[in-house]
Design a protein around this motif. Structure first.
Motif, mmCIF file in Angstrom:
data_model
loop_
_atom_site.group_PDB
_atom_site.id
_atom_site.type_symbol
_atom_site.label_atom_id
_atom_site.label_comp_id
_atom_site.label_asym_id
_atom_site.label_seq_id
_atom_site.Cartn_x
_atom_site.Cartn_y
_atom_site.Cartn_z
ATOM 1 N N THR A 82 0.831 -1.205 0.000
ATOM 2 C CA THR A 82 0.000 0.000 0.000
ATOM 3 C C THR A 82 0.864 1.252 0.000
ATOM 4 O OG1 THR A 82 -0.150 -0.025 2.421
ATOM 5 C CG2 THR A 82 -1.907 -1.127 1.203
ATOM 6 N N CYS A 86 -3.429 4.875 2.340
ATOM 7 C CA CYS A 86 -3.764 3.714 3.165
ATOM 8 C C CYS A 86 -3.074 3.797 4.521
ATOM 9 C CB CYS A 86 -3.377 2.419 2.455
ATOM 10 S SG CYS A 86 -4.580 1.880 1.221
ATOM 11 N N LYS A 198 -11.787 4.352 -1.794
ATOM 12 C CA LYS A 198 -11.767 2.913 -1.505
ATOM 13 C C LYS A 198 -12.948 2.219 -2.171
ATOM 14 C CE LYS A 198 -11.420 -0.373 2.329
ATOM 15 N NZ LYS A 198 -11.405 -0.540 3.798
#
Length: 259
Positions: A82, A86, A198
């Motif tokens: 990530t 994140c 997301k």
């Protein structure tokens, strides 16, 4: 105000210096990047109890270093797969409880004067930008435009574009350094847009001006998303007073200029 330092990265371009410690613990003239950041924060009245470090790679070393302080740690267990957004959202619960958050990259060093600039900002969204970037980038790389990204603002100093690759120097009015502050509605917008990013990625939809998915999203992708959704991000101007340590060449430049 609470502080979140993003320090989960591996710092592969600083190897072998990062073989056994995270990037933020690389020493610059005998003192680590993270210690220099914390010293500056302390000078500006920020206390350890208000600081959270998002750790990842070799977080055990970082935690051990600061075990006798009140600094809090949150670990991004997925640091290998990530990116910045994140990592930031690993502290989502903290952010949801607060109304004022300062966010700092873990691989930058800045002066008291730079930090004071963002602390004095009255806007709900403030992003430090360096108007003296070109000379510094010229010392870091042969062609500054190979590495620099777009950063433009309007007549009221609100950002209109950030983080895009360009060959046009006119589109780089200043340069992003990785130090920003979100308050009240601005902080809620960050949380909401991250959740939207997301959701889009989970549904196979594109984000704002990037091909990256939520997992790989840069902070500048998030900032551009906020701009494109018509939020007001204030450019908080500085004239140097900071350094970024991304690779061993950066380290040489910093050590030659910083004591």
């Amino acid at each position: 105000m609470k502080v979140i330092i993003l320090a989960a990265g591996q710092g592969t371009r600083l190897r072998p210096l990062t073989d056994h410690c995270p990037k933020c613990m690389v020493e610059v003239n005998g003192k680590s990047i993270i210690e220099r950041q914390l010293d500056t924060m302390h000078t500006c009245g920020i206390e350890d109890k208000d600081i959270t470090i998002i750790a990842g790679y070799r977080n055990d070393v970082l935690k051990e270093k600061f075990k006798d302080t009140e600094i809090q740690f949150v670990v991004n267990e997925s640091y290998e797969t990530t990116n910045m957004v994140c990592s930031l959202m690993c502290a989502r619960k903290l952010m949801e409880k607060e109304s004022d958050i300062l966010i700092s990259y873990g691989d930058i060093i800045y002066s008291k004067e730079v930090l004071e600039k963002i602390l004095q900002s009255q806007d709900d969204m403030g992003v430090i930008v360096d108007d003296g970037w070109y000379e510094y980038w010229s010392a870091r790389c042969e062609n500054p435009l190979d590495d620099a990204e777009t950063l433009m603002f309007d007549e009221n100093d609100y950002l209109t574009e950030i983080g895009q690759k360009t060959t046009d120097l006119n589109k780089v009015q200043s340069q992003y350094i990785g130090l920003m502050r979100f308050k009240n509605a601005g902080l809620q917008a960050v949380l909401d847009l991250s959740a939207e990013a997301k959701k889009r990625s989970e549904n196979g939809k594109a984000l704002w001006r990037t091909e990256r998915t939520y997992a790989k999203m840069y902070m500048t992708d998030l900032l551009q998303g906020l701009i494109d959704e018509n939020y007001k991000l204030k450019a908080v101007h500085i004239q140097r007073g900071w350094f970024e340590i991304d690779d061993c060449d950066d380290l040489k430049v910093v050590e030659s200029q910083l004591r």
